[in-house]
Design an enzyme around this catalytic site. Structure first.
Site, PDB file in Angstrom:
ATOM      1  N   ASP A 213       0.867  -1.179   0.000  1.00  0.00           N
ATOM      2  CA  ASP A 213       0.000   0.000   0.000  1.00  0.00           C
ATOM      3  C   ASP A 213       0.905   1.231   0.000  1.00  0.00           C
ATOM      4  OD1 ASP A 213      -1.585   2.137   0.626  1.00  0.00           O
ATOM      5  OD2 ASP A 213      -2.328   1.312   2.527  1.00  0.00           O
TER       6      ASP A 213
ATOM      7  N   HIS B 126       9.143   1.899  -0.240  1.00  0.00           N
ATOM      8  CA  HIS B 126       9.473   0.628   0.399  1.00  0.00           C
ATOM      9  C   HIS B 126      10.782   0.792   1.140  1.00  0.00           C
ATOM     10  CE1 HIS B 126      12.207   0.155  -3.069  1.00  0.00           C
ATOM     11  NE2 HIS B 126      12.836  -0.780  -2.378  1.00  0.00           N
TER      12      HIS B 126
HETATM   13 ZN   LIG Z   1      15.651  -3.643  -2.637  1.00  0.00          ZN
END
Ligand SMILES: [Zn+2]
Length: 210
Positions: free
Chosen positions: A112, A186
């Site tokens: 998400d 991320h």
């Molecule tokens: Zn990575």
């Protein structure tokens, strides 16, 4: 004052005392336990059952040797892995070994982006942080250096610590971003043991979520 009974006595007794202390210290060093089998820890790390995305209490504090990475660096039970160790841009593992972690806000198994951006990143062990801004491909990057272990945290939105700062496992050190070579928010997380790249999943990087 060590002990009144020793004060003022002959230099021989003092010498014996000092030698005894040195010997004891040496024995303690020899007895220092090697890092535990971390795989045995995964069952003992209690995680909150909630998947609401709220900040979860970090549970790694107090787990055995503070030098060993022992927690999910995102600290949330709905942490998911979006790229595995030693594959894709993480190959070869000896150089680029890492896992990519993100937050699955609605439980559909997918990252998400909105729920991931800005998520606090936690130190997974004790050590000293070294910050690097706007690097390539790692973006805003932190090396956290302990005694045997070094962990890497890449693509950060920002830092929560100062360069050279000593931190404890569970301290917030930065925030998830998408800086450097990254296709979306991320955390790229690396674990190095005595200079060798190892799989973060063996060090509870996804504890409680598998
Ligand atoms: Zn990575």
């Amino acid at each position: 004052m060590i002990n009144d009974g020793w004060a003022g006595t002959g230099s021989l007794r003092k010498l014996i005392f000092v030698l005894a202390i040195i010997g004891l210290g040496y024995l303690l060093l020899q007895m220092r336990p090697v890092p535990l089998q971390v795989s045995a820890w995964s069952g003992s790390v209690a995680r909150p059952g909630s998947i609401t995305g709220e900040a979860a209490p970090l549970t790694g504090r107090g787990i055995a040797d503070p030098d060993v990475p022992a927690i999910d660096p995102l600290g949330l039970p709905n942490t998911i892995m979006t790229q595995g160790y030693g594959v894709g841009s993480h190959a070869p593992a000896e150089i680029w070994g890492a896992v990519d972690l993100a937050i699955d806000g609605n439980g559909d198994g997918q990252a998400d982006p909105d729920g991931t951006l800005g998520t606090p990143v936690y130190a997974t062990h004790d050590g000293v942080v070294h910050l690097a801004s706007n690097t390539w491909p790692a973006g805003n990057h932190i090396w956290l250096e302990g005694i045997h272990f070094k962990t890497g945290y890449s693509h950060l939105q920002g830092f929560a610590v100062a360069d050279g700062q000593a931190v404890k496992r569970g301290d917030v050190i930065g925030y998830v971003g998408s800086t450097g070579q990254s296709s979306g928010p991320h955390l790229d997380y690396q674990v190095w043991k005595d200079g060798v790249n190892v799989n973060p999943l063996d060090y509870n990087a996804l504890a409680g979520t598998r």
